[in-house]
Design a protein around this motif. Structure first.
Motif, PDB file in Angstrom:
ATOM      1  N   ASP A 240       0.824  -1.203   0.000  1.00 24.52           N
ATOM      2  CA  ASP A 240       0.000   0.000   0.000  1.00 24.52           C
ATOM      3  C   ASP A 240       0.859   1.255   0.000  1.00 24.52           C
ATOM      4  O   ASP A 240       1.999   1.255   0.464  1.00 24.52           O
ATOM      5  N   PHE A 241       0.285   2.343  -0.473  1.00 27.84           N
ATOM      6  CA  PHE A 241       1.014   3.596  -0.661  1.00 27.84           C
ATOM      7  C   PHE A 241       1.514   4.210   0.640  1.00 27.84           C
ATOM      8  O   PHE A 241       2.628   4.685   0.724  1.00 27.84           O
ATOM      9  N   ASN A 242       0.721   4.214   1.683  1.00 27.64           N
ATOM     10  CA  ASN A 242       1.051   4.947   2.898  1.00 27.64           C
ATOM     11  C   ASN A 242       1.661   4.077   3.999  1.00 27.64           C
ATOM     12  O   ASN A 242       1.429   4.319   5.175  1.00 27.64           O
ATOM     13  N   CYS A 243       2.468   3.107   3.633  1.00 24.02           N
ATOM     14  CA  CYS A 243       3.180   2.301   4.629  1.00 24.02           C
ATOM     15  C   CYS A 243       4.277   3.139   5.282  1.00 24.02           C
ATOM     16  O   CYS A 243       4.905   3.968   4.631  1.00 24.02           O
ATOM     17  N   VAL A 244       4.486   2.898   6.576  1.00 24.42           N
ATOM     18  CA  VAL A 244       5.531   3.600   7.317  1.00 24.42           C
ATOM     19  C   VAL A 244       6.810   2.779   7.218  1.00 24.42           C
ATOM     20  O   VAL A 244       6.809   1.576   7.445  1.00 24.42           O
ATOM     21  N   TYR A 245       7.898   3.426   6.856  1.00 21.59           N
ATOM     22  CA  TYR A 245       9.197   2.765   6.761  1.00 21.59           C
ATOM     23  C   TYR A 245       9.906   2.839   8.105  1.00 21.59           C
ATOM     24  O   TYR A 245       9.823   3.848   8.802  1.00 21.59           O
ATOM     25  N   PHE A 246      10.622   1.761   8.457  1.00 24.65           N
ATOM     26  CA  PHE A 246      11.441   1.770   9.662  1.00 24.65           C
ATOM     27  C   PHE A 246      12.632   0.841   9.478  1.00 24.65           C
ATOM     28  O   PHE A 246      12.605  -0.073   8.659  1.00 24.65           O
ATOM     29  N   ASP A 247      13.698   1.117  10.240  1.00 26.04           N
ATOM     30  CA  ASP A 247      14.920   0.324  10.141  1.00 26.04           C
ATOM     31  C   ASP A 247      15.138  -0.585  11.351  1.00 26.04           C
ATOM     32  O   ASP A 247      15.661  -1.670  11.219  1.00 26.04           O
TER      33      ASP A 247
END
Length: 66
Positions: free
Chosen positions: A55-62
């Motif tokens: 989906d477009f509005n996924c939150v990225y994290f490391d």
């Protein structure tokens, strides 16, 4: 990595963060309200977590902060 409802259930109560904080207010906390997972940013704004990883509005994290 991307945060979506599939992996959010195991991250409830933990904070996620990025190495390069671009386009978001990190660290973000994964919370659950009435059984639905949300992500709460450092300012206190709650956002719904998308259903799929694509989906477009996924939150990225490391990484995960305990």
């Amino acid at each position: 990595m991307r945060l979506y409802q599939g992996n959010a259930k195991e991250l409830v109560g933990k904070k996620i963060d990025c190495n390069r904080r671009i386009g978001g207010y990190y660290p973000m906390k994964v919370i659950e309200i009435n059984g639905i997972p949300y992500v709460k940013d450092a300012v206190g704004v709650c956002m719904p977590i998308p259903e799929k990883e694509t989906d477009f509005n996924c939150v990225y994290f490391d990484f995960i902060v305990n």
